[in-house]
Design a protein around this motif. Sequence first.
Motif, PDB file in Angstrom:
ATOM      1  N   PRO A  68       0.795  -1.224   0.000  1.00  0.00           N
ATOM      2  CA  PRO A  68       0.000   0.000   0.000  1.00  0.00           C
ATOM      3  C   PRO A  68       0.829   1.277   0.000  1.00  0.00           C
ATOM      4  O   PRO A  68       0.370   2.316  -0.461  1.00  0.00           O
ATOM      5  N   GLU A  69       2.060   1.218   0.495  1.00  0.00           N
ATOM      6  CA  GLU A  69       2.923   2.392   0.551  1.00  0.00           C
ATOM      7  C   GLU A  69       3.904   2.384  -0.618  1.00  0.00           C
ATOM      8  O   GLU A  69       4.501   1.349  -0.925  1.00  0.00           O
ATOM      9  N   ALA A  70       4.098   3.548  -1.232  1.00  0.00           N
ATOM     10  CA  ALA A  70       5.077   3.666  -2.325  1.00  0.00           C
ATOM     11  C   ALA A  70       6.493   3.650  -1.740  1.00  0.00           C
ATOM     12  O   ALA A  70       6.734   4.274  -0.704  1.00  0.00           O
ATOM     13  N   PRO A  71       7.429   2.948  -2.384  1.00  0.00           N
ATOM     14  CA  PRO A  71       8.800   2.928  -1.874  1.00  0.00           C
ATOM     15  C   PRO A  71       9.516   4.238  -2.176  1.00  0.00           C
ATOM     16  O   PRO A  71       9.107   4.996  -3.062  1.00  0.00           O
ATOM     17  N   GLN A  72      10.585   4.488  -1.444  1.00  0.00           N
ATOM     18  CA  GLN A  72      11.437   5.627  -1.774  1.00  0.00           C
ATOM     19  C   GLN A  72      12.131   5.286  -3.087  1.00  0.00           C
ATOM     20  O   GLN A  72      12.672   4.186  -3.249  1.00  0.00           O
TER      21      GLN A  72
END
Length: 103
Positions: A68-72
């Motif tokens: 669900p979270e975009a990576p750096q």
Amino acid sequence: MGTIQYGSGDEIHIEDRALAHLKVVIATKLRRNESFTLSWRHPEGQPMGRSTIWLHPSIPLRFTFDEPEAPQLNPKWIQDLMQSASSTGGISLIDEVLDAPES
């Protein structure tokens, strides 16, 4: 493992981190109305080999991520993929190269 759904074709399975970087490069090229190829090696669990597709701005494209979270994002990896995208061979999904820590 994320996916690219391109046109009415099968889903292309790509690891989420790599897919996040590819998305930036692909979106940039298509926004410029540029067509190009994308090539990758088949992941484990699929028949051995590699595939190539022709990407064109008029063909529907969807990116789906498991996380669900975009990576750096790694700007160097994006730059390497952009260089690949601008070559006659199109984008080849290359491994991320991390800079070695300075001593």
